[in-house]
Design an enzyme around this catalytic site. Structure first.
Site, PDB file in Angstrom:
ATOM      1  NE  ARG A 126      -4.031   7.701  -9.658  1.00  0.00           N
ATOM      2  CZ  ARG A 126      -4.439   7.411  -8.553  1.00  0.00           C
ATOM      3  NH1 ARG A 126      -3.246   7.166  -7.601  1.00  0.00           N
ATOM      4  NH2 ARG A 126      -5.492   7.480  -8.070  1.00  0.00           N
ATOM      5  CE  LYS A 172       4.984  20.129   5.436  1.00  0.00           C
ATOM      6  NZ  LYS A 172       6.291  20.288   5.009  1.00  0.00           N
ATOM      7  CG  PHE A 173      -2.929  15.806  -0.097  1.00  0.00           C
ATOM      8  CD1 PHE A 173      -3.676  15.023   0.364  1.00  0.00           C
ATOM      9  CD2 PHE A 173      -2.487  16.260  -1.447  1.00  0.00           C
ATOM     10  CE1 PHE A 173      -4.356  14.171  -0.714  1.00  0.00           C
ATOM     11  CE2 PHE A 173      -3.177  15.304  -2.388  1.00  0.00           C
ATOM     12  CZ  PHE A 173      -4.139  14.433  -2.104  1.00  0.00           C
ATOM     13  CD  GLU A 225      -2.793   1.641   0.671  1.00  0.00           C
ATOM     14  OE1 GLU A 225      -2.471   1.535  -0.471  1.00  0.00           O
ATOM     15  OE2 GLU A 225      -4.179   1.798   1.320  1.00  0.00           O
ATOM     16  CG  ASP A 226      -0.959   4.985  -1.505  1.00  0.00           C
ATOM     17  OD1 ASP A 226      -1.435   4.215  -0.783  1.00  0.00           O
ATOM     18  OD2 ASP A 226      -1.407   5.662  -2.263  1.00  0.00           O
ATOM     19  CG  ASP A 255      -3.961  10.265   6.366  1.00  0.00           C
ATOM     20  OD1 ASP A 255      -3.359  10.796   7.650  1.00  0.00           O
ATOM     21  OD2 ASP A 255      -4.719  11.034   5.634  1.00  0.00           O
ATOM     22  CB  THR A 256      -6.974   7.999   9.821  1.00  0.00           C
ATOM     23  OG1 THR A 256      -7.890   6.926   8.769  1.00  0.00           O
ATOM     24  CG2 THR A 256      -7.069   9.126   9.261  1.00  0.00           C
ATOM     25  N   GLY A 257      -5.012   5.320   9.137  1.00  0.00           N
ATOM     26  CA  GLY A 257      -4.936   3.727   9.459  1.00  0.00           C
ATOM     27  C   GLY A 257      -6.335   2.978   9.236  1.00  0.00           C
ATOM     28  CB  THR A 264      -7.985   2.266   4.042  1.00  0.00           C
ATOM     29  OG1 THR A 264      -8.442   3.830   3.896  1.00  0.00           O
ATOM     30  CG2 THR A 264      -8.020   1.593   2.964  1.00  0.00           C
ATOM     31  CG  ASP A 283      -5.012  10.346  -6.838  1.00  0.00           C
ATOM     32  OD1 ASP A 283      -4.892   9.661  -5.750  1.00  0.00           O
ATOM     33  OD2 ASP A 283      -6.259  10.754  -7.183  1.00  0.00           O
TER      34      ASP A 283
HETATM   35  P1  IMP Z   1      -6.347   6.275   5.862  1.00  0.00           P
HETATM   36  O1  IMP Z   1      -7.479   5.126   5.811  1.00  0.00           O
HETATM   37  O2  IMP Z   1      -6.559   7.466   6.536  1.00  0.00           O
HETATM   38  O3  IMP Z   1      -5.238   5.501   6.435  1.00  0.00           O
HETATM   39  O4  IMP Z   1      -6.164   6.712   4.138  1.00  0.00           O
HETATM   40  C1  IMP Z   1      -5.291   5.794   3.661  1.00  0.00           C
HETATM   41  C2  IMP Z   1      -5.443   6.074   2.145  1.00  0.00           C
HETATM   42  O5  IMP Z   1      -5.706   7.470   1.473  1.00  0.00           O
HETATM   43  C3  IMP Z   1      -4.404   5.719   1.510  1.00  0.00           C
HETATM   44  O6  IMP Z   1      -4.547   4.554   0.709  1.00  0.00           O
HETATM   45  C4  IMP Z   1      -3.921   6.712   0.234  1.00  0.00           C
HETATM   46  O7  IMP Z   1      -4.624   6.284  -0.892  1.00  0.00           O
HETATM   47  C5  IMP Z   1      -5.191   7.877   0.712  1.00  0.00           C
HETATM   48  N1  IMP Z   1      -4.012   8.991   1.062  1.00  0.00           N
HETATM   49  C6  IMP Z   1      -3.755   9.372   2.426  1.00  0.00           C
HETATM   50  N2  IMP Z   1      -3.008  10.404   2.581  1.00  0.00           N
HETATM   51  C7  IMP Z   1      -2.634  10.904   1.195  1.00  0.00           C
HETATM   52  C8  IMP Z   1      -1.837  11.849   0.544  1.00  0.00           C
HETATM   53  O8  IMP Z   1      -1.341  12.678   1.284  1.00  0.00           O
HETATM   54  N3  IMP Z   1      -1.865  11.822  -0.757  1.00  0.00           N
HETATM   55  C9  IMP Z   1      -2.664  11.208  -1.618  1.00  0.00           C
HETATM   56  N4  IMP Z   1      -3.481   9.906  -0.887  1.00  0.00           N
HETATM   57  C10 IMP Z   1      -3.420   9.930   0.268  1.00  0.00           C
HETATM   58 MG    MG Z   2      -4.283   3.903  -1.291  1.00  0.00          MG
END
Ligand code: IMP
Ligand code: MG
Length: 227
Positions: free
Chosen positions: A207, A193-194, A141-142, A145-147, A149, A201
């Protein structure tokens, strides 16, 4: 400020690091006015992935029945996945040891009806049971963030009884919104940061940018969702 992962095996990009000037890098013309800074150059990402591949490879060798079922989470994970597998294949041909690897590509959909159960819909794997049951599964996975997903994806995949289920993640954000989840393999721990580029993307743009960068205000406006 969220607690740091504080892992020995994780490279830290500190909050104080603003990034490098875009003038130092080759940037596609269609993006040059919309990038703020280059946070992680492609070469540095590749070097870090090579080490992650070595760590994964060595850990796999400790398993009695070795075979990696690598699962790429699209779309953001595709560059990381591709480099990681190239690097594993290099180890397979140069280290005197080798591990067979199969590949799957999934998309993850959170849908309203199952939100309360904390699960996700996995799209793209024809037969989940066949692909996962009894396998050494490595999710690629890339970004964490919050964890949320990843926690949901793990919960959904566990139902299919993989032998082992591990996660390799290129980046984990230091965010106060983190649910505390820490992947098995992390490339970089990064500021909150984003980020764009290297398959990440902003509304499907960027991308096709080699380096991981921050977006500027003009970019946020220019590529804003039309809907
Ligand atoms: P989470 O569920 O908050 O951990 O979000 C994870 C998903 O949000 C990742 O699989 C990313 O695809 C997307 N994401 C989170 N932060 C970024 C960012 O800074 N840039 C692009 N995609 C992000
Ligand atoms: Mg992702």
């Amino acid at each position: 400020m969220a607690a740091s992962l504080n892992l020995e095996n994780c490279m830290n990009i500190p909050d104080s690091f603003e990034g490098y000037s875009t003038k130092m890098f080759r940037i596609p013309k269609h993006y040059e006015n919309y990038i703020d800074k280059v946070l992680m150059p492609a070469g540095m990402i590749q070097d870090r992935i090579a080490k992650l591949a070595t760590d994964i490879f060595n850990d796999m060798m400790d398993q009695d029945e070795i075979h990696i079922s690598a699962v790429c989470v699209l779309k953001g994970g595709y560059k990381f996945f591709s480099e990681l597998l190239d690097s594993l294949n290099t180890l397979n041909t140069t280290s005197g040891r080798s591990v067979p690897i199969s590949v799957d590509f999934i998309k993850v959909k959170s849908y309203v009806d199952t939100a309360s159960t904390g699960e996700v819909q996995i799209v793209g794997m024809a037969n989940l049971e066949e692909s996962l049951k009894g396998r050494n599964v490595l999710i690629v996975e890339d970004m964490i963030d919050t964890g949320r997903t990843m926690q949901k994806l793990l919960k959904t995949m566990q139902k299919y009884q993989p032998k082992t289920l591990k996660v390799a993640c290129l980046m984990r954000k230091r965010t106060p919104l983190s649910d505390g989840y820490a992947p098995d393999y992390v490339g970089f721990e990064i500021p909150d940061k984003f980020l764009i580029g290297y398959a990440l993307d902003y509304n499907e743009y960027f991308r096709d940018l080699a380096h991981i960068c921050t977006i500027n205000q003009a970019g946020i406006e220019k590529f804003k969702s039309k809907s």
